[in-house]
Structure formats: structure tokens, C-alpha cells
Design a protein around this motif. Structure first.
Motif, PDB file in Angstrom:
ATOM      1  N   ASP A  27       0.864  -1.181   0.000  1.00 12.41           N
ATOM      2  CA  ASP A  27       0.000   0.000   0.000  1.00 12.41           C
ATOM      3  C   ASP A  27       0.901   1.231   0.000  1.00 12.41           C
ATOM      4  N   GLY A  30       0.739   3.125   3.026  1.00 10.07           N
ATOM      5  CA  GLY A  30       0.939   2.375   4.262  1.00 10.07           C
ATOM      6  C   GLY A  30       1.929   3.044   5.199  1.00 10.07           C
ATOM      7  N   THR A  55      -0.036  -1.553   5.107  1.00 10.10           N
ATOM      8  CA  THR A  55      -0.882  -0.937   6.124  1.00 10.10           C
ATOM      9  C   THR A  55      -0.547  -1.507   7.497  1.00 10.10           C
ATOM     10  N   GLU A  56      -0.943  -0.820   8.518  1.00  9.31           N
ATOM     11  CA  GLU A  56      -0.738  -1.305   9.882  1.00  9.31           C
ATOM     12  C   GLU A  56      -1.461  -2.629  10.092  1.00  9.31           C
ATOM     13  N   GLU A  57      -2.655  -2.740   9.530  1.00 12.02           N
ATOM     14  CA  GLU A  57      -3.429  -3.974   9.665  1.00 12.02           C
ATOM     15  C   GLU A  57      -2.677  -5.161   9.058  1.00 12.02           C
ATOM     16  N   GLU A  58      -2.115  -4.959   7.845  1.00 16.26           N
ATOM     17  CA  GLU A  58      -1.350  -6.012   7.189  1.00 16.26           C
ATOM     18  C   GLU A  58      -0.119  -6.386   8.007  1.00 16.26           C
ATOM     19  N   LEU A  60       0.457  -5.991  11.328  1.00 12.14           N
ATOM     20  CA  LEU A  60       0.130  -6.650  12.595  1.00 12.14           C
ATOM     21  C   LEU A  60      -0.427  -8.049  12.377  1.00 12.14           C
ATOM     22  N   ARG A  61      -1.060  -8.278  11.224  1.00  8.97           N
ATOM     23  CA  ARG A  61      -1.590  -9.605  10.915  1.00  8.97           C
ATOM     24  C   ARG A  61      -0.456 -10.603  10.682  1.00  8.97           C
ATOM     25  N   ASN A  62       0.707 -10.100  10.332  1.00  5.78           N
ATOM     26  CA  ASN A  62       1.846 -10.970  10.057  1.00  5.78           C
ATOM     27  C   ASN A  62       2.805 -11.004  11.241  1.00  5.78           C
ATOM     28  N   SER A  65       3.673  -7.560  15.238  1.00  6.31           N
ATOM     29  CA  SER A  65       3.292  -7.656  16.653  1.00  6.31           C
ATOM     30  C   SER A  65       4.277  -8.504  17.455  1.00  6.31           C
ATOM     31  N   SER A  90       8.326   1.116  12.762  1.00  2.26           N
ATOM     32  CA  SER A  90       7.092   0.564  12.183  1.00  2.26           C
ATOM     33  C   SER A  90       7.471  -0.277  10.968  1.00  2.26           C
TER      34      SER A  90
END
Length: 398
Positions: A27, A30, A55-58, A60-62, A65, A90
Motif C-alpha cells: 500500500d 501504508g 498498512t498497519e493492519e497487514e 500486525l496480521r503478520n 506484533s 514501524s
């Protein structure tokens, strides 16, 4: 005090894992960078213009985190063995990077420097798999042997290397600032008076600039290397000037017969018409480090008349954007062909240049030489710090 204890890395870490093996959903807007092994170095994570974002969502999903204040990053594919401390950037990791989350009772910085130790790096090399692209497995990383002193000694060793690293970083900043200063002065001195800021002049010199053709102050060198008298083959490296070709490429790419090569002597210049990767467009360099050497006939070689143009002044002039732009203009859009810039020898020596009187040239060169000498000494000092660090990495860990 006390003995050093041997552990496997997996026994003193909370988690060891790598990045995703699939292509993420990129993204352009992102906020997390997709980082691989080539982004990792001991001085941190390097983000370039080509580093993709997600993106942050992508992220953190990987694996984003999984990273925390105990994380060390290690390059494990292609470029292997580079380490970096995770500093809450990040980022999301790709498959050529892994993370090592050190246990809370172990000094993270100690492990960071331990992984740089030559003995540890040699172990990584011995464990590589793959033919074309080398890979270091997570299994091998987990089995890495680590020798631990007590917590106090871990902390002291880590602080020592932290101090050395900080001094190296400071020295690198000094070198970079000197390079930027010299580059800025070169642009100010040699820019066209028609550009938005005027050409810089040395105080006390008011004579008008004179226009010369290249042929007015230089003459082409066409003498060949008779009987292969000289065996040192040179090449132009944009950052280093005229250098030993074999040392630069780690192999010889020259012809077996050197009799047809141009023979260049110290203080003479060569222009490289190649525009392939690793070369500077329009690079002209002076032979400074050797008494003589030979060059392929793909180069244009020449010597100058120092009653018209000062040699040092001219060497800096060839670093300016004004020189490169002028050469690009005569080459034209369709000039690139088979790895060469089709600038004819006639056109090259017909290029026009505006110079101040020789006395002002010498004053400008003297000013720039002062900065160059400071940069040289700063670079040598930086190399000494690096050698000191490498020596301590060999000696501090038993």
C-alpha cells in the motif's frame, strides 16, 4: 568474576522467527515498511526509496506484533549475518530477515554484539544451505552457541561496544558532512552564471571568465602500451577514481594482450564512456595513485596544459553537475548504444568551458584541497575505529 556459561540461543530467547514467505499486500499510503535482510545493518534499519510499505493492519496480521524491546534482527537469506537492534520502528519482516527476542534476564546488547563476533559469523557461514542464494535456517540460529558471563559483565561489555559504535557513527557523520560541504562548494563554484545563483568567485579576483574549447587546454593521449610494458590495468570507479581493475572487480576483465591499450601516466586524465550500473555518467578521473597504468581504448585519455588550467581545479570541475549536464547535452537522447555514450572524440574536444584566471583557479583548488584532506584524515580515523572494534569483537568474547 565467575565462569562463562555455554547456552544455545534458543535457551536464552523467548522466540525466534522469520518474516513472511508470501508477497504482502503493498500500500503506497501504508505506514509500515516491508523490511528484508538487505535493510539490516549494525547501525540500524535502512529505508530506501524502493522500500515498499504496507498498512498497519497487514503488518500486525503478520509479524510486526512479534517485535518488542528485546528484539534483534538478523539477515538470513542472500545477505547473511547482518544484525540490527529493533528500536520500535514501524516495520514488517520479509523472509530474508528473522527476529530474535532475547529473554528479559539477558542483556540484549550483549547478544547483539556477540552475534557480530567473527566466530559466530563463521558458524553462520558454515550452516548456509542453497546454491545460488544462500540461506541460514531458523534451526541453525536456534542452535547457535552463546557464552554468557554474569549479568554485570554482560552489561559492561555491551556498554563498551555501545561507546565504540557511537563514536563510529559520529565519525561517519563527520565524513558525510565534509563530503556534502565539498559537493556544495563545487556546485557553487562551477555553476553557470545563468542559473538562479551566481558563480562563486574568490575575493580579490575580478577578471572576467574566459571561454576555452577542451582542445585549447588538453591534448589527446593515443600512445599504446608497446610490448605490454605496463601490466597494471585501470578502470574508473565513480567514487574512487582510477583504480586497479582486478582489485575493484575481484577479477580481471581485460584482454590477455595489453599492447593495444592506452598508456596513462600519473596526473593524466581519462573519460569513461560507459553508462552501465556502477559507473558515473560522464566520469572523468585523474590518475593519482599510480605512476602509470593502461586503459581500454573505450576510454578517452588526455593530458592538460597547466599554464591554462590548474590540474586540481579541473579535477573538481569534472565532479560538478555543470560538466555532466554539458556532456549529456552533446550526447543527445539517442546517443546510448551497446553500453557506450556515443560522444565522438571530435565533439568531446570541441566542448566549451568557462574558467577564471589560473591564479583564481589555484585559490579555488587550494580551498577544496583543504576539505579533501580533512575528509581523507577523517576517513582514516574512521577506519581505525572499525579495526579497533573488529579486534575487540575477536578478543572480548571467549
Amino acid at each position: 568474576m565467575g565462569e562463562w556459561e555455554e547456552h544455545k540461543l534458543e535457551d536464552i530467547t523467548a522466540e525466534i522467527g522469520d518474516g513472511i514467505h508470501a508477497t504482502p499486500i503493498y500500500d503506497d499510503n501504508g505506514t509500515f515498511y516491508f523490511v528484508n535482510g538487505n535493510n539490516i545493518s549494525e547501525y540500524g534499519i535502512t529505508i530506501t526509496a524502493t522500500t515498499q510499505t504496507v498498512t498497519e493492519e497487514e503488518a500486525l496480521r503478520n509479524n510486526a506484533s512479534a517485535l518488542n524491546s528485546y528484539s534483534i534482527l538478523l539477515s538470513i537469506n542472500g545477505t547473511v549475518g547482518n544484525v540490527a537492534l529493533y528500536k520500535n520502528e514501524s516495520i514488517m519482516l520479509g523472509k530474508s530477515a528473522c527476529y530474535i527476542n532475547v529473554s528479559s534476564n539477558i542483556n540484549r546488547n550483549y547478544i547483539f554484539y556477540y552475534l557480530m563476533m567473527p566466530k559466530c559469523q563463521f558458524y553462520f557461514t558454515s550452516e548456509l544451505t542453497g546454491t545460488t542464494i544462500k540461506n541460514l535456517s531458523l534451526k541453525s540460529i536456534r542452535k547457535t552457541k552463546v557464552l554468557l558471563p554474569n549479568a554485570n559483565e554482560q552489561s559492561k561489555i555491551a556498554r563498551l561496544f555501545d561507546a565504540i559504535n557511537e563514536r563510529i557513527a559520529t565519525q561517519n557523520k563527520i565524513i558525510e558532512d565534509l563530503k556534502k560541504l565539498k559537493s556544495a562548494i563545487v556546485e557553487k563554484v562551477f555553476c553557470s552564471p545563468n542559473q538562479e545563483y551566481p558563480m562563486c568567485r574568490i575575493e580579490g579576483f575580478e577578471q572576467a571568465l574566459s571561454t576555452y574549447k577542451m582542445s585549447d587546454f588538453s591534448s589527446r593521449i593515443a600512445s599504446k602500451n608497446k610490448d605490454s610494458k605496463c601490466s597494471l590495468v585501470l578502470t574508473i570507479a565513480a567514487q574512487y577514481g582510477l583504480v586497479n581493475q582486478e582489485s575493484f572487480f575481484n577479477k580481471s576483465v581485460a584482454s590477455d594482450n595489453l599492447t593495444g591499450y592506452y598508456l596513462l601516466h600519473k596526473g593524466e586524465f581519462a573519460y569513461n564512456r560507459s553508462y552501465s550500473a556502477g559507473y558515473d555518467w560522464g566520469a572523468v578521473k585523474r590518475l593519482d595513485n599510480y605512476d602509470e597504468g593502461v586503459l581500454s581504448t573505450l576510454y578517452i585519455c588526455f593530458k592538460i596544459n597547466e599554464t591554462i588550467v590548474d590540474s586540481d581545479y579541473l579535477a573538481y570541475y569534472f565532479e560538478s553537475s555543470k560538466w555532466h549536464k554539458g556532456l549529456s547535452d552533446i550526447a543527445g537522447e539517442g546517443a546510448r548504444n551497446h553500453g557506450l555514450l556515443n560522444v565522438s572524440i571530435t565533439d568531446y574536444f570541441n566542448t566549451k568551458h568557462r574558467f577564471p584566471v589560473i591564479e583564481e583557479q589555484k585559490a579555488i583548488a587550494k580551498m577544496l584541497n583543504t576539505i579533501t584532506e580533512k575528509e581523507r584524515k577523517a576517513t582514516l580515523l574512521g577506519e581505525c575505529y572499525q579495526k579497533q572494534k573488529q579486534y575487540l569483537l575477536r578478543q572480548m568474547f571467549i
